[in-house]
Write a protein that holds these residues in place. Structure first.
Motif, PDB file in Angstrom:
ATOM      1  N   SER A  59      63.954  59.703  49.717  1.00 21.83           N
ATOM      2  CA  SER A  59      64.649  61.029  50.192  1.00 21.83           C
ATOM      3  C   SER A  59      63.607  62.029  50.673  1.00 21.83           C
ATOM      4  CB  SER A  59      65.660  61.451  49.305  1.00 21.83           C
ATOM      5  OG  SER A  59      65.304  61.854  48.188  1.00 21.83           O
ATOM      6  N   ARG A 112      67.433  50.769  52.760  1.00 24.57           N
ATOM      7  CA  ARG A 112      68.494  49.994  52.116  1.00 24.57           C
ATOM      8  C   ARG A 112      68.386  48.635  51.702  1.00 24.57           C
ATOM      9  NH1 ARG A 112      72.508  48.521  57.279  1.00 24.57           N
ATOM     10  NH2 ARG A 112      71.025  47.386  58.592  1.00 24.57           N
ATOM     11  N   GLN A 182      79.088  47.817  47.232  1.00 20.99           N
ATOM     12  CA  GLN A 182      77.965  48.086  47.777  1.00 20.99           C
ATOM     13  C   GLN A 182      77.420  47.470  49.059  1.00 20.99           C
ATOM     14  OE1 GLN A 182      74.473  47.124  44.518  1.00 20.99           O
ATOM     15  NE2 GLN A 182      76.291  47.912  42.973  1.00 20.99           N
ATOM     16  N   LEU A 185      78.661  49.806  51.776  1.00 17.44           N
ATOM     17  CA  LEU A 185      77.428  50.992  51.775  1.00 17.44           C
ATOM     18  C   LEU A 185      76.551  50.409  52.439  1.00 17.44           C
ATOM     19  CD1 LEU A 185      77.890  52.577  48.215  1.00 17.44           C
ATOM     20  CD2 LEU A 185      78.674  53.549  50.360  1.00 17.44           C
ATOM     21  N   TYR A 186      76.062  49.179  52.095  1.00 18.14           N
ATOM     22  CA  TYR A 186      74.910  48.809  53.044  1.00 18.14           C
ATOM     23  C   TYR A 186      74.915  48.824  54.432  1.00 18.14           C
ATOM     24  CZ  TYR A 186      71.062  45.478  54.234  1.00 18.14           C
ATOM     25  OH  TYR A 186      70.087  44.986  55.136  1.00 18.14           O
ATOM     26  N   ALA A 188      76.917  50.390  56.171  1.00 14.38           N
ATOM     27  CA  ALA A 188      77.079  51.678  56.746  1.00 14.38           C
ATOM     28  C   ALA A 188      75.717  52.431  56.521  1.00 14.38           C
ATOM     29  CB  ALA A 188      78.338  52.578  55.850  1.00 14.38           C
ATOM     30  N   ASP A 189      74.637  51.901  56.056  1.00  9.46           N
ATOM     31  CA  ASP A 189      73.264  52.412  55.790  1.00  9.46           C
ATOM     32  C   ASP A 189      73.381  53.707  55.108  1.00  9.46           C
ATOM     33  OD1 ASP A 189      70.825  52.544  56.368  1.00  9.46           O
ATOM     34  OD2 ASP A 189      70.764  53.342  58.318  1.00  9.46           O
ATOM     35  N   GLU A 190      74.096  53.476  54.066  1.00  2.00           N
ATOM     36  CA  GLU A 190      74.222  55.034  53.084  1.00  2.00           C
ATOM     37  C   GLU A 190      73.353  54.502  52.107  1.00  2.00           C
ATOM     38  OE1 GLU A 190      75.552  57.578  53.517  1.00  2.00           O
ATOM     39  OE2 GLU A 190      76.982  57.341  55.275  1.00  2.00           O
ATOM     40  N   THR A 191      71.887  54.749  52.190  1.00  2.77           N
ATOM     41  CA  THR A 191      71.096  54.375  51.048  1.00  2.77           C
ATOM     42  C   THR A 191      71.336  55.263  49.678  1.00  2.77           C
ATOM     43  OG1 THR A 191      69.437  53.897  52.839  1.00  2.77           O
ATOM     44  CG2 THR A 191      68.460  54.269  50.543  1.00  2.77           C
ATOM     45  N   TRP A 193      73.856  56.597  48.686  1.00  3.24           N
ATOM     46  CA  TRP A 193      75.164  56.193  48.148  1.00  3.24           C
ATOM     47  C   TRP A 193      74.891  55.150  47.378  1.00  3.24           C
ATOM     48  CZ3 TRP A 193      78.496  59.331  46.064  1.00  3.24           C
ATOM     49  CH2 TRP A 193      78.649  60.547  46.827  1.00  3.24           C
TER      50      TRP A 193
END
Length: 266
Positions: A59, A112, A182, A185-186, A188-191, A193
């Motif tokens: 990040s 991700r 998970q 979330l993968y 949705a590309d929410e690294t 989260w």
């Protein structure tokens, strides 16, 4: 006189027994618990450090520094455990796992991807636990029996198998839940989260599952012991109530009466 390195205990029959405190006397060390084999609580906590490092560095910078930081933190944990003369097996496993995750992230070129291995591993593990339940070979009991060589007598006693069924169900639910959450979330590309979910559904759920496993092992062992005692009592009662035993008791009583009659009164 007690030998050095030994301690005296007393069994249920009142006999004193000596147990050796070291391996020098030829005594094998006790089998480590499942939690100890995983490095204990520190080992579980250390397993989340590379994930935290990866998410933070990614990040703040980019993928490549995050990969190297995650691998470096895993190696650092291994060195730290070695310096403290702790078991390095969990650290080696951690380094291997982080290296695989880092390689996948590098090949996919996406942050991700670091979590992809864990996602699919959860699905595979959950499927294995589920199948073991369906075939009535609960994986928790199988793994435990394989680790300590205690055999599979618990499979023949439904009440003794039930605790292992419950523990296996817990592991199945946890692994499937990890995969479902998970994977969503993968997609949705929410690294970020994904990292949170990996940590929140990692150590806490594993600790709960380990506690349930410990309960299952102890509960099943007690049930087996109680079953063995009842069987021994039943067999003893059957032997005492057999015709041969009755005839033998009658013969002993007759002999005792004859002896009393033959003995002159004082």
């Amino acid at each position: 006189m007690t030998e050095p390195g030994t301690q005296t205990t007393h069994g249920d029959d009142g006999r004193a027994r000596r147990t050796y405190a070291s391996q020098d006397q030829g005594e094998e060390p006790p089998t480590p618990t499942m939690l100890e084999q995983m490095g204990g609580i520190p080992g579980l906590l250390a397993s989340v450090i590379p994930v935290i490092v990866f998410v933070l560095i990614n990040s703040l910078t980019s993928l490549t520094p995050a990969i190297w930081a995650a691998v470096g933190s895993a190696v650092g944990i291994g060195i730290w455990r070695a310096v403290r003369k702790q078991t390095i097996q969990p650290a080696v496993s951690g380094i291997f796992g982080v290296a695989i995750c880092a390689f996948i992230a590098y090949r996919t070129g996406e942050a991700r991807g670091f979590f992809l291995f864990g996602i699919w591993a959860s699905l595979i593990y959950g499927g294995a636990f589920l199948i073991s339940l369906l075939v009535r070979w609960p994986l928790v009991g199988v793994v435990w029996s394989a680790l300590n060589g205690s055999g599979f007598a618990w499979r023949k006693v439904p009440k003794a198998r039930l605790p292992y069924d419950i523990a296996t169900i817990v592991w199945t639910v946890f692994f499937i839940a990890r995969y479902v959450v998970q994977n969503q979330l993968y997609d949705a590309d929410e690294t970020g989260w994904l990292g949170v979910a990996r940590i929140a559904m990692g150590t806490p759920l594993t600790a709960i599952a380990v506690l349930v496993t410990i309960w299952a092992v102890r509960r099943s062992g007690r049930i087996l012991e109680q079953t063995a005692v009842r069987q021994a009592e039943t067999e003893a009662a059957a032997v005492q109530g057999s015709p041969a035993a009755v005839v033998d008791d009658a013969a002993q009583n007759t002999a005792a009466d004859a002896g009393r009659r033959a003995t002159p009164e004082q």
